[in-house]
Motif scaffolding. Structure first.
Motif, PDB file in Angstrom:
ATOM      1  N   LEU A 118      93.540 -55.683  82.392  1.00  0.00           N
ATOM      2  CA  LEU A 118      93.544 -55.544  80.923  1.00  0.00           C
ATOM      3  C   LEU A 118      92.403 -55.914  80.322  1.00  0.00           C
ATOM      4  N   LYS A 119      91.760 -56.702  81.044  1.00  0.00           N
ATOM      5  CA  LYS A 119      90.309 -57.396  80.363  1.00  0.00           C
ATOM      6  C   LYS A 119      89.216 -56.434  80.379  1.00  0.00           C
ATOM      7  N   ASN A 120      89.203 -55.501  81.229  1.00  0.00           N
ATOM      8  CA  ASN A 120      88.398 -54.382  81.307  1.00  0.00           C
ATOM      9  C   ASN A 120      88.407 -53.248  80.106  1.00  0.00           C
ATOM     10  N   LEU A 121      89.438 -53.492  79.541  1.00  0.00           N
ATOM     11  CA  LEU A 121      89.725 -52.483  78.261  1.00  0.00           C
ATOM     12  C   LEU A 121      89.415 -53.010  76.896  1.00  0.00           C
ATOM     13  N   ILE A 122      88.974 -54.205  76.974  1.00  0.00           N
ATOM     14  CA  ILE A 122      88.660 -54.836  75.729  1.00  0.00           C
ATOM     15  C   ILE A 122      87.072 -54.592  75.614  1.00  0.00           C
ATOM     16  N   ARG A 123      86.629 -54.267  74.637  1.00  0.00           N
ATOM     17  CA  ARG A 123      85.416 -53.953  74.086  1.00  0.00           C
ATOM     18  C   ARG A 123      84.594 -55.149  73.499  1.00  0.00           C
ATOM     19  N   ASP A 124      83.572 -55.621  73.859  1.00  0.00           N
ATOM     20  CA  ASP A 124      82.792 -56.813  73.037  1.00  0.00           C
ATOM     21  C   ASP A 124      81.832 -55.993  72.038  1.00  0.00           C
ATOM     22  N   VAL A 125      81.983 -56.233  70.878  1.00  0.00           N
ATOM     23  CA  VAL A 125      81.070 -55.683  69.702  1.00  0.00           C
ATOM     24  C   VAL A 125      80.254 -57.051  69.219  1.00  0.00           C
ATOM     25  N   LYS A 126      78.915 -56.928  69.535  1.00  0.00           N
ATOM     26  CA  LYS A 126      78.017 -58.077  69.076  1.00  0.00           C
ATOM     27  C   LYS A 126      77.716 -58.085  67.491  1.00  0.00           C
ATOM     28  N   ASP A 127      77.695 -59.287  66.907  1.00  0.00           N
ATOM     29  CA  ASP A 127      77.429 -59.236  65.405  1.00  0.00           C
ATOM     30  C   ASP A 127      78.368 -58.493  64.672  1.00  0.00           C
ATOM     31  N   PHE A 128      79.496 -58.565  65.015  1.00  0.00           N
ATOM     32  CA  PHE A 128      80.681 -58.001  64.025  1.00  0.00           C
ATOM     33  C   PHE A 128      81.789 -58.933  63.688  1.00  0.00           C
ATOM     34  N   PRO A 129      82.192 -59.059  62.538  1.00  0.00           N
ATOM     35  CA  PRO A 129      81.631 -58.527  61.319  1.00  0.00           C
ATOM     36  C   PRO A 129      80.337 -59.217  60.786  1.00  0.00           C
ATOM     37  N   ILE A 130      80.113 -60.301  61.231  1.00  0.00           N
ATOM     38  CA  ILE A 130      78.718 -60.810  60.786  1.00  0.00           C
ATOM     39  C   ILE A 130      78.008 -61.302  62.090  1.00  0.00           C
ATOM     40  N   GLU A 131      76.762 -61.715  61.774  1.00  0.00           N
ATOM     41  CA  GLU A 131      75.916 -62.137  62.956  1.00  0.00           C
ATOM     42  C   GLU A 131      76.440 -63.227  63.604  1.00  0.00           C
ATOM     43  N   GLY A 132      76.011 -63.285  64.910  1.00  0.00           N
ATOM     44  CA  GLY A 132      76.625 -64.300  65.662  1.00  0.00           C
ATOM     45  C   GLY A 132      78.243 -64.358  66.296  1.00  0.00           C
ATOM     46  N   ILE A 133      78.869 -63.382  65.777  1.00  0.00           N
ATOM     47  CA  ILE A 133      79.958 -63.215  66.330  1.00  0.00           C
ATOM     48  C   ILE A 133      80.281 -62.271  67.204  1.00  0.00           C
ATOM     49  N   VAL A 134      80.856 -62.349  68.363  1.00  0.00           N
ATOM     50  CA  VAL A 134      81.341 -61.388  69.537  1.00  0.00           C
ATOM     51  C   VAL A 134      82.701 -60.931  69.081  1.00  0.00           C
ATOM     52  N   PHE A 135      82.875 -59.818  68.445  1.00  0.00           N
ATOM     53  CA  PHE A 135      84.160 -59.360  68.269  1.00  0.00           C
ATOM     54  C   PHE A 135      84.966 -58.749  69.372  1.00  0.00           C
ATOM     55  N   LYS A 136      86.149 -59.181  69.693  1.00  0.00           N
ATOM     56  CA  LYS A 136      86.815 -58.426  70.621  1.00  0.00           C
ATOM     57  C   LYS A 136      87.630 -57.353  70.233  1.00  0.00           C
ATOM     58  N   ASP A 137      87.171 -56.228  70.404  1.00  0.00           N
ATOM     59  CA  ASP A 137      87.716 -54.740  70.078  1.00  0.00           C
ATOM     60  C   ASP A 137      88.835 -54.433  70.789  1.00  0.00           C
ATOM     61  N   ILE A 138      90.044 -54.437  70.276  1.00  0.00           N
ATOM     62  CA  ILE A 138      91.132 -53.941  71.226  1.00  0.00           C
ATOM     63  C   ILE A 138      91.475 -52.393  71.117  1.00  0.00           C
ATOM     64  N   THR A 139      90.461 -51.601  70.301  1.00  0.00           N
ATOM     65  CA  THR A 139      91.028 -50.017  69.967  1.00  0.00           C
ATOM     66  C   THR A 139      90.991 -49.541  71.491  1.00  0.00           C
ATOM     67  N   THR A 140      90.046 -50.079  72.234  1.00  0.00           N
ATOM     68  CA  THR A 140      89.809 -49.446  73.572  1.00  0.00           C
ATOM     69  C   THR A 140      90.918 -49.533  74.393  1.00  0.00           C
ATOM     70  N   LEU A 141      91.683 -50.786  74.205  1.00  0.00           N
ATOM     71  CA  LEU A 141      92.771 -50.789  74.838  1.00  0.00           C
ATOM     72  C   LEU A 141      94.116 -49.873  74.507  1.00  0.00           C
ATOM     73  N   LEU A 142      94.161 -50.072  73.157  1.00  0.00           N
ATOM     74  CA  LEU A 142      95.276 -49.429  72.542  1.00  0.00           C
ATOM     75  C   LEU A 142      95.024 -47.699  72.787  1.00  0.00           C
ATOM     76  N   LYS A 143      93.960 -47.268  73.057  1.00  0.00           N
ATOM     77  CA  LYS A 143      93.661 -45.600  73.021  1.00  0.00           C
ATOM     78  C   LYS A 143      94.127 -45.420  74.468  1.00  0.00           C
TER      79      LYS A 143
END
Ligand code: AMP
Length: 173
Positions: free
Chosen positions: A3-28
């Motif tokens: 499952l980890k392979n389906l999570i997308r890292d988005v750097k600097d979202f929603p603010i600089e310095g945060i690595v956002f774990k995007d689950i939409t790639t897993l949901l789709k």
């Protein structure tokens, strides 16, 4: 399936310095969605859960589906001003300032056995406040589950007294 392979890292979202774990790639991904739901279900089945409480907004996605599988009701915890009837509130500390979440006062009652669910455990502040809301209404927090846990933020330390589960863990950013 990893499952980890389906999570997308988005750097600097929603603010600089945060690595956002995007689950939409897993949901789709239909297999990823189904496997995640099945894994969450296996953690919480046969526990006598009467209500699943999901936290706005990503906690609603698997929270709602899980409630149906567990034959339990679903209850949303929301940001202030979103719930139409009488609410109970809890304020909690953020890195800068405070935040607040709410639940309908009549959503739970003593005797309810609750599974609390959100997509991700970071510092644990949101989930600690959510657990307090459930307890304010006299219900019991039987389990807490997350899709993702950021171990390095030590959110578990705030939730020690609860039975916590997560499917995908990160020990560093
Ligand atoms: P916390 O109260 O610090 O445990 O934050 C948890 C809430 O913030 C959850 O509802 C998450 O959806 C969101 N969140 C915090 N950090 C992240 C992150 N790095 N990626 C995605 N969501 C996050």
């Amino acid at each position: 399936m990893v499952l980890k392979n389906l999570i997308r890292d988005v750097k600097d979202f929603p603010i600089e310095g945060i690595v956002f774990k995007d689950i939409t790639t897993l949901l789709k991904d239909q297999n990823g969605f189904a496997a995640t739901l099945e894994n969450l279900y296996n953690i919480s089945k046969n526990k006598g859960i009467t209500k699943v409480v999901g936290i706005e907004s990503r906690g609603f996605i698997f929270g709602g589906a899980l409630a149906a599988k567990l034959n339990a009701g679903f209850i949303p915890i929301r940001k202030p001003g979103k719930l139409p009837a009488e609410t109970e509130s809890e304020t909690y500390q953020l890195e800068y300032g405070t935040d607040e979440i709410q639940i309908h006062k009549d959503a739970l009652a003593p005797g309810d056995k609750v599974l609390l669910h959100d997509d991700l455990l970071a510092t644990g502040g949101t989930m600690e406040a959510a657990a307090k809301l459930v307890e304010k209404l006299g219900a019991e927090v039987v389990q807490i589950s997350f899709v993702i846990e950021l171990d390095f933020l030590k959110g578990r330390d705030l939730l020690k007294k609860y039975d916590i589960h997560s499917l995908i863990r990160y020990d560093s950013e």
